[in-house]
Design a protein around this motif. Structure first.
Motif, PDB file in Angstrom:
ATOM      1  N   ILE A 305       0.842  -1.206   0.000  1.00 17.92           N
ATOM      2  CA  ILE A 305       0.000   0.000   0.000  1.00 17.92           C
ATOM      3  C   ILE A 305       0.874   1.252   0.000  1.00 17.92           C
ATOM      4  N   LEU A 306       1.927   1.249   0.802  1.00 16.24           N
ATOM      5  CA  LEU A 306       2.826   2.397   0.837  1.00 16.24           C
ATOM      6  C   LEU A 306       3.490   2.615  -0.519  1.00 16.24           C
ATOM      7  N   ARG A 307       3.840   1.506  -1.188  1.00 11.96           N
ATOM      8  CA  ARG A 307       4.463   1.630  -2.512  1.00 11.96           C
ATOM      9  C   ARG A 307       3.476   2.219  -3.519  1.00 11.96           C
ATOM     10  N   THR A 308       2.208   1.797  -3.444  1.00 11.80           N
ATOM     11  CA  THR A 308       1.216   2.335  -4.381  1.00 11.80           C
ATOM     12  C   THR A 308       0.926   3.794  -4.110  1.00 11.80           C
ATOM     13  N   LEU A 309       1.152   4.246  -2.859  1.00  6.06           N
ATOM     14  CA  LEU A 309       0.951   5.662  -2.520  1.00  6.06           C
ATOM     15  C   LEU A 309       2.147   6.527  -2.914  1.00  6.06           C
ATOM     16  N   GLY A 310       3.212   5.875  -3.457  1.00 12.80           N
ATOM     17  CA  GLY A 310       4.335   6.648  -3.972  1.00 12.80           C
ATOM     18  C   GLY A 310       5.626   6.526  -3.196  1.00 12.80           C
ATOM     19  N   LEU A 311       5.666   5.668  -2.184  1.00 15.40           N
ATOM     20  CA  LEU A 311       6.902   5.505  -1.415  1.00 15.40           C
ATOM     21  C   LEU A 311       7.920   4.734  -2.257  1.00 15.40           C
ATOM     22  N   SER A 312       9.123   5.208  -2.343  1.00 18.76           N
ATOM     23  CA  SER A 312      10.153   4.557  -3.158  1.00 18.76           C
ATOM     24  C   SER A 312      10.727   3.343  -2.425  1.00 18.76           C
ATOM     25  N   PRO A 313      11.380   2.423  -3.164  1.00 17.21           N
ATOM     26  CA  PRO A 313      12.016   1.274  -2.497  1.00 17.21           C
ATOM     27  C   PRO A 313      13.035   1.698  -1.443  1.00 17.21           C
ATOM     28  N   LEU A 314      13.772   2.772  -1.702  1.00 19.30           N
ATOM     29  CA  LEU A 314      14.759   3.238  -0.729  1.00 19.30           C
ATOM     30  C   LEU A 314      14.096   3.716   0.555  1.00 19.30           C
ATOM     31  N   GLU A 315      12.952   4.359   0.430  1.00 19.97           N
ATOM     32  CA  GLU A 315      12.226   4.821   1.617  1.00 19.97           C
ATOM     33  C   GLU A 315      11.637   3.649   2.393  1.00 19.97           C
ATOM     34  N   VAL A 316      11.160   2.644   1.672  1.00 22.82           N
ATOM     35  CA  VAL A 316      10.669   1.430   2.336  1.00 22.82           C
ATOM     36  C   VAL A 316      11.815   0.777   3.116  1.00 22.82           C
ATOM     37  N   MET A 317      12.973   0.722   2.478  1.00 28.90           N
ATOM     38  CA  MET A 317      14.150   0.162   3.145  1.00 28.90           C
ATOM     39  C   MET A 317      14.480   0.958   4.407  1.00 28.90           C
ATOM     40  N   GLY A 318      14.337   2.280   4.328  1.00 30.50           N
ATOM     41  CA  GLY A 318      14.620   3.131   5.482  1.00 30.50           C
ATOM     42  C   GLY A 318      13.717   2.855   6.664  1.00 30.50           C
ATOM     43  N   ILE A 319      12.436   2.480   6.384  1.00 32.44           N
ATOM     44  CA  ILE A 319      11.499   2.188   7.472  1.00 32.44           C
ATOM     45  C   ILE A 319      12.033   1.076   8.370  1.00 32.44           C
ATOM     46  N   PHE A 320      12.525   0.012   7.750  1.00 31.82           N
ATOM     47  CA  PHE A 320      12.953  -1.152   8.533  1.00 31.82           C
ATOM     48  C   PHE A 320      14.376  -0.969   9.100  1.00 31.82           C
ATOM     49  N   VAL A 321      15.162  -0.138   8.426  1.00 33.93           N
ATOM     50  CA  VAL A 321      16.452   0.224   9.025  1.00 33.93           C
ATOM     51  C   VAL A 321      16.214   1.003  10.317  1.00 33.93           C
ATOM     52  N   VAL A 322      15.244   1.918  10.288  1.00 36.05           N
ATOM     53  CA  VAL A 322      14.908   2.692  11.487  1.00 36.05           C
ATOM     54  C   VAL A 322      14.402   1.779  12.589  1.00 36.05           C
ATOM     55  N   GLN A 323      13.541   0.821  12.248  1.00 33.28           N
ATOM     56  CA  GLN A 323      12.981  -0.075  13.258  1.00 33.28           C
ATOM     57  C   GLN A 323      14.076  -0.930  13.904  1.00 33.28           C
ATOM     58  N   GLY A 324      14.944  -1.527  13.082  1.00 33.37           N
ATOM     59  CA  GLY A 324      16.017  -2.353  13.638  1.00 33.37           C
ATOM     60  C   GLY A 324      17.037  -1.527  14.412  1.00 33.37           C
ATOM     61  N   THR A 325      17.323  -0.315  13.904  1.00 34.36           N
ATOM     62  CA  THR A 325      18.263   0.559  14.605  1.00 34.36           C
ATOM     63  C   THR A 325      17.723   0.966  15.965  1.00 34.36           C
ATOM     64  N   ALA A 326      16.417   1.197  16.048  1.00 36.71           N
ATOM     65  CA  ALA A 326      15.807   1.561  17.333  1.00 36.71           C
ATOM     66  C   ALA A 326      15.978   0.431  18.346  1.00 36.71           C
ATOM     67  N   ILE A 327      15.775  -0.809  17.884  1.00 33.87           N
ATOM     68  CA  ILE A 327      15.974  -1.962  18.774  1.00 33.87           C
ATOM     69  C   ILE A 327      17.418  -2.008  19.268  1.00 33.87           C
TER      70      ILE A 327
END
Length: 415
Positions: A305-327
């Motif tokens: 859904i985020l990709r269809t709303l215009g989020l790029s693959p790099l931004e999607v990658m950033g979401i999970f980098v942020v989540q793992g980095t927070a942990i």
């Protein structure tokens, strides 16, 4: 809207309650594992630092920062040389000595020992023997009295106490009607010292300088001069400067050369222990990989859904980098705080455990020390905490890349 968007979504994923409790459990386990690994590393490294510092202080309390000797024999003009050394910059004190590798015989027991002849008046300038006396006094060593001070363990082994007689056997020989015989001399035990290190308490003895010179037939010469410096960490450089000022003909060795193998072994032990324990942090950090892979699988529809709303693959990658980095960041911070706190209070904690279970972890008859010291170094804390956080960030890259590869059409086909 909050910007940047990957940071906002990544933090929301970290805080939100997941439908899959197993994923939450894996994430929490990874965080706790990182924290525990950091605690173990900081505490162990701090204890090893404290152990090294304690050993170093005890060795240097009895050994000199530097030793001057003549490789071709004794030093006859040692009095003038002593004044020259004391006049050098950064020299706090200097004292002559005579060194004998001999045997001590007391009762039915015989033991090898390093016997050192000293001047009580000048010995305080280079060593702390007086502070370690448990019986008698250094001042009891007077010329011609043939008194001897023994290490506590050595005296116990020989069964000797102050006032008892002990026979000193030296490597020097004397010609007698029955042939060549080793030189023997009866000494009176006048004191006992205890440093808390087996190398000294079991193997060392002290006599007066003049008595030692007589035993070795040195006449008015001495074996060498011990030197104390104002900065022991600069000993190699300061010793070179003193050697240049005195000219050639003498051998000057600093404490780093005398005990190089021992301290190198301690440093190697610390490095290897750090590497071994860092594997705990590595395992915990890479648990983040499995946690994030399951999150990516769980969130495929959201990603689509985020990709269809215009989020790029790099931004999607950033979401999970942020989540793992927070942990990783939370785990690292918890570990550093808990590790430093425990390192500062490790001695009373260990004492409490020993009292609770009736055990003694450091047997003074085996180890150099009987208490567990701790010395927290800021660089160790920064390296351990920073390294664990860096591993956590690296561990997020593969799951984040997997998330960026999700195809919206494929993910939403059965939704």
């Amino acid at each position: 809207m909050f910007y940047p968007l990957p940071l906002y979504i990544g933090l929301r994923y970290t805080r939100a309650k997941r439908r899959n409790h197993f994923i939450s459990f894996i994430s929490a386990t990874s965080m706790i594992g990182i924290a525990l690994g950091i605690v173990a590393l900081i505490v162990v490294l701090s204890v090893m630092n404290g152990f090294h510092k304690e050993i170093q202080q005890r060795i240097l309390a009895m050994a000199s920062h530097a030793t001057l000797s003549d490789p071709f024999g004794g030093i006859a003009e040692w009095r003038s040389l002593l004044e020259q050394i004391r006049a050098q910059p950064h020299v706090l004190g200097a004292a002559p000595f005579v060194e004998i590798q001999g045997m001590l015989a007391g009762g039915s027991q015989v033991s090898g020992a390093l016997i050192r002849g000293i001047e009580p008046a000048t010995e305080d300038q280079v060593a702390d023997l007086r502070q370690h006396m448990i019986s008698g006094s250094v001042d009891d060593l007077t010329e011609g009295a043939f008194h001897i001070i023994l290490g506590q363990d050595l005296a116990n082994y020989l069964g000797l106490a102050p006032g008892d007689k002990v026979t000193v056997v030296t490597p020097e020989v004397s010609a007698t009607p029955i042939g060549v015989m080793p030189r023997l001399k009866r000494f009176t035990v006048s004191g006992i010292f205890a440093v808390g290190m087996a190398d000294y308490d079991r193997n060392a003895a002290f006599i007066h300088l003049a008595d030692g010179a007589k035993l070795l037939n040195l006449g008015d010469a001495v074996s060498g001069i011990r030197v104390k410096l104002d900065d022991l960490w600069r000993a190699p450089r300061l010793v070179r400067a003193i050697a240049q000022a005195l000219g050639g003909g003498y051998q000057l060795i600093d404490w780093t050369q005398l005990h190089r193998n021992f301290f190198s072994a301690l440093a190697m032990e610390k490095r290897m222990m750090g590497i071994i324990l860092s594997l705990i942090v590595a395992v915990a950090a890479f648990n983040i990989v499995s946690a994030l892979v399951m999150v990516v699988t769980d969130k495929e529809a959201d990603i689509a859904i985020l990709r269809t709303l215009g989020l790029s693959p790099l931004e999607v990658m950033g979401i999970f980098v942020v989540q793992g980095t927070a942990i990783g960041l939370v785990g690292a911070l918890l570990g550093v705080v808990a590790g430093v706190t425990l390192a500062f209070y490790v001695e009373p904690v260990v004492a409490w455990i020993e009292g609770l279970f009736g055990v003694h972890f450091l047997d003074p008859t085996i180890y150099y020390i009987s208490q567990l010291p701790s010395d927290v170094h800021l660089e160790d804390v920064l390296i351990v905490g920073g390294g664990a956080f860096a591993l956590s960030v690296i561990a997020t890259l593969y799951p984040a890349w997997r998330a960026a590869q999700v195809q919206p059409a494929e993910a939403l086909r059965y939704e």
